[in-house]
Design a protein around this motif. Structure first.
Motif, PDB file in Angstrom:
ATOM      1  N   ARG A 193       7.942 -20.977  68.562  1.00 37.35           N
ATOM      2  CA  ARG A 193       7.866 -20.159  66.987  1.00 37.35           C
ATOM      3  C   ARG A 193       8.825 -18.986  67.716  1.00 37.35           C
ATOM      4  O   ARG A 193       9.196 -19.026  67.335  1.00 37.35           O
ATOM      5  CB  ARG A 193       6.677 -20.320  66.861  1.00 37.35           C
ATOM      6  CG  ARG A 193       6.794 -18.330  65.542  1.00 37.35           C
ATOM      7  CD  ARG A 193       5.198 -18.497  65.754  1.00 37.35           C
ATOM      8  NE  ARG A 193       4.992 -17.655  66.877  1.00 37.35           N
ATOM      9  CZ  ARG A 193       3.313 -17.241  66.944  1.00 37.35           C
ATOM     10  NH1 ARG A 193       2.351 -17.301  65.715  1.00 37.35           N
ATOM     11  NH2 ARG A 193       2.922 -16.792  67.857  1.00 37.35           N
ATOM     12  N   ASP A 194       7.773 -18.388  68.803  1.00 39.42           N
ATOM     13  CA  ASP A 194       8.215 -17.245  69.736  1.00 39.42           C
ATOM     14  C   ASP A 194      10.412 -17.371  70.067  1.00 39.42           C
ATOM     15  O   ASP A 194       9.640 -15.793  69.936  1.00 39.42           O
ATOM     16  CB  ASP A 194       7.235 -16.400  70.689  1.00 39.42           C
ATOM     17  CG  ASP A 194       5.766 -15.736  70.110  1.00 39.42           C
ATOM     18  OD1 ASP A 194       6.181 -15.986  68.609  1.00 39.42           O
ATOM     19  OD2 ASP A 194       5.570 -15.234  70.990  1.00 39.42           O
ATOM     20  N   ASN A 195      10.027 -18.359  70.109  1.00 39.58           N
ATOM     21  CA  ASN A 195      12.165 -18.253  71.328  1.00 39.58           C
ATOM     22  C   ASN A 195      11.839 -19.853  71.674  1.00 39.58           C
ATOM     23  O   ASN A 195      11.578 -20.482  72.724  1.00 39.58           O
ATOM     24  CB  ASN A 195      11.088 -16.959  73.032  1.00 39.58           C
ATOM     25  CG  ASN A 195      13.080 -16.944  73.021  1.00 39.58           C
ATOM     26  OD1 ASN A 195      13.282 -17.876  72.547  1.00 39.58           O
ATOM     27  ND2 ASN A 195      13.409 -15.945  74.271  1.00 39.58           N
ATOM     28  N   PRO A 196      12.387 -20.168  70.891  1.00 42.99           N
ATOM     29  CA  PRO A 196      12.772 -21.810  71.382  1.00 42.99           C
ATOM     30  C   PRO A 196      13.577 -21.863  72.186  1.00 42.99           C
ATOM     31  O   PRO A 196      13.560 -22.865  73.022  1.00 42.99           O
ATOM     32  CB  PRO A 196      13.673 -21.798  69.900  1.00 42.99           C
ATOM     33  CG  PRO A 196      13.078 -20.924  68.669  1.00 42.99           C
ATOM     34  CD  PRO A 196      12.624 -19.760  69.702  1.00 42.99           C
ATOM     35  N   ALA A 197      14.690 -20.965  72.546  1.00 41.16           N
ATOM     36  CA  ALA A 197      15.356 -21.065  73.522  1.00 41.16           C
ATOM     37  C   ALA A 197      14.911 -21.852  74.760  1.00 41.16           C
ATOM     38  O   ALA A 197      15.386 -22.042  76.019  1.00 41.16           O
ATOM     39  CB  ALA A 197      16.607 -20.399  73.858  1.00 41.16           C
TER      40      ALA A 197
END
Lengths: 320, 252
Positions: A193-197
């Motif tokens: 959720r916070d940072n897919p990459a």
């Protein structure tokens, strides 16, 4: 600490409600508890994984209709069997639908889920022989824990055994969800959720986690839907319609990332219109402080301020 | 050779970003890639990390073809990276960020009903990395509330928490004050030794850092390798100094 006290008193209040509250309010709590189960699943998808689904009414419908099919087409009346069947069917449908939807994110994901929801809605409406169309289907009164309660008056059944059964299911569902969000899996969902990459760089398969969350939330929605069926006894799809049209589920879930946070908002929606100010007085100060909700409220107020004026103009136009 | 690229060529449409780049990274090496803007550094990093499939050429990691296999598969094989712009999980705490990396490495991400708090191995390893990077004091702080330098450190630390064999750092000290730069590099080198990382590749613009820590420097210019040599030799190479570096740092 305060959170625990609030939770404990809420549970106590729910336990005592059928004893102290008028029947009307007890019956109002039945859809609340069914939707609370749905909301637990939706919050896993939205709050923990960051995907907004507009199509979860699809799975609520699957759960409700599973109950209708099992009771009308088979001799089985056990609610346990219905709940399991609903959950399994929800997962079976969610697996391919989810696999398609989670290839997208944000509004594209939302629109695709909505499309599947509407597709299912049309299916229910048009396959009249199978689903009863807009007449709906009957959900025959299920037995609870093997007890056949068919002879009981309807309101006694709903306000007594069925109420506590729903509460029990909600408690189990909440405990299982608590376990899930505090597991390594739950942590992976939050990182997605916070940072897919970044999650991908750490070796977490983002699409796969989104898909898992989608299927789990669908199972919750289907179980909630199955719980919703029996106290309407007819036309489970009417609920489906509500859920699709109103998007109220999201109203209750907006911007909230904690497990039980959406539920007070949902409760408010179940109060009859005249009583809503009570809920508002209790809940609003807390909700209003939430930055996202604050924005929404401002928009709502602006919208509300516009409406009467527009009406007035129309009336004036007619009289002139 | 742990990591080897042979004759890598990348075209973006008609634009040639890399024209036959070859490089190799051996065990225990600290390699820096330098070059002016548009030299092809980012493209090269993207090719090496399996994000981009080269138009032609070979990329092998531990003798395995890794062209375009993607970051997830590569992280499992033992290559980690950090990003030029800080990549963190804003709402997770420092410890949770590191736990996510450890969970991923141990393949426990699908444990649905296990307790994260009760998983001693994950807890211990995450804490160990936090201590190594000096982040243990703020382990319960949300990542978004960390100062910029610590965010950068956390980004790198989470890559290290994967215990990779090789780590690619895309400008590990960019956006960090000059005073913090050497501190970050010292931590990095110590951590890589402690964790058993076999090689480090970094892209860096700060020549003090590049010359102070590298075993070997690869200078890129217009998609070609201009020089591939030890820092001392690069210093003597007038051509490289003029086109890529501009001004040499004081050999202090």
């Amino acid at each position: 600490m305060i959170g625990r006290l609030v939770l404990a008193s809420a549970v106590l209040a729910l336990l005592l409600l059928p004893v102290v509250a008028p029947l009307y309010y007890v019956l109002l709590m039945l859809p609340f508890m069914a939707y609370a189960v749905v909301l637990l699943g939706l919050n896993l998808l939205f709050g923990y994984t960051g995907l907004v689904s507009f199509g979860h009414a699809l799975f609520i419908g699957i759960g409700a209709y599973a109950g209708a099919f099992v009771t009308t087409h088979t001799p089985v009346r056990s609610l346990e069997v219905i709940l399991i069947a609903a959950g399994v069917l929800g997962a079976v449908v969610a697996a391919p639908v989810g696999a398609l939807c989670v290839r997208y994110v944000k509004i594209y994901f939302g629109m695709l889920t909505l499309a599947f929801g509407m597709l299912f809605y049309t299916f229910l409406l048009k396959f009249y022989r199978l689903t009863g169309g807009d007449e709906g289907m009957r959900v025959l009164r299920p037995s609870l824990l093997g007890l056949d309660l068919g002879a009981m008056p309807k309101t006694d059944y709903l306000a007594g055994p069925y109420y506590y059964y729903s509460l029990g299911i909600l408690a189990v569902a909440a405990l299982v969800m608590w376990r899930i969000v505090h597991s390594p899996f739950g942590l992976c969902l939050k990182s997605v959720r916070d940072n897919p990459a970044k999650a991908e760089a750490l070796g977490l398969g983002v699409t796969r986690y989104r898909w898992h969350a989608f299927v789990i939330s669908a199972v919750y929605a289907a179980v909630g839907g199955a719980l919703l069926g029996p106290h309407r006894e007819r036309r489970p799809h009417a609920r489906l319609l509500d859920a699709v049209r109103q998007h109220r589920l999201h109203d209750a879930a907006r911007g909230i990332r904690e497990l039980l946070r959406p539920h007070p908002g949902r409760l408010r929606l179940h109060l009859p219109a005249g009583h809503r100010h009570v809920g508002r007085a209790v809940l609003a100060p807390r909700l209003r402080r939430h930055p996202r909700v604050r924005g929404d409220l401002r928009a709502e107020r602006a919208h509300g301020a516009l409406r009467p004026r527009r009406c007035r103009r129309r009336i004036e136009g007619v009289s002139a | 050779m742990i990591l080897e690229a042979r004759d890598v060529t990348v075209f973006y449409g008609d634009v040639c970003a890399l024209a036959g780049v070859s490089l190799g990274v051996r065990d225990g090496e600290f390699v820096s890639i330098i070059g002016p803007n548009g030299a092809g550094k980012s493209t090269l990093i993207n090719v090496l990390t399996g994000v981009l499939h080269p138009t032609s050429g070979d990329v092998r990691f531990n003798d395995r073809d890794v062209r375009g296999i993607g970051p997830v598969a590569l992280a499992r094989l033992g290559m980690a990276r950090s990003f030029q712009l800080v990549h963190i999980f804003p709402d997770l705490t420092v410890l949770e960020t590191l736990q996510a990396a450890v969970v991923s490495r141990l393949g426990r991400g699908t444990r649905l009903f296990a307790s994260l708090a009760g998983d001693r191995q994950v807890q211990a390893q995450a804490l160990e990395v936090a201590e190594l990077f000096g982040l243990a004091g703020q382990r319960h702080a949300a990542s978004k509330h960390l100062p910029q330098g610590d965010k950068k450190l956390l980004d790198v630390a989470s890559a290290f928490a994967l215990r990779p064999e090789i780590i690619l750092l895309d400008e590990p000290t960019s956006g960090v004050s000059t005073a913090d730069k050497t501190a970050i590099m010292e931590i990095l080198v110590t951590a890589s030794r402690r964790i058993g990382c076999r090689a480090i590749i970094q892209v860096e613009h700060d020549m003090d850092i590049v010359f102070g820590y590298s075993d070997r420097i690869i200078a890129l210019h217009e998609g070609k390798v201009l020089a591939d040599a030890a820092p001392a030799a690069i210093r003597e190479n007038r051509h490289v100094v003029d086109t890529v570096i501009g001004r040499l740092p004081d050999p202090a």
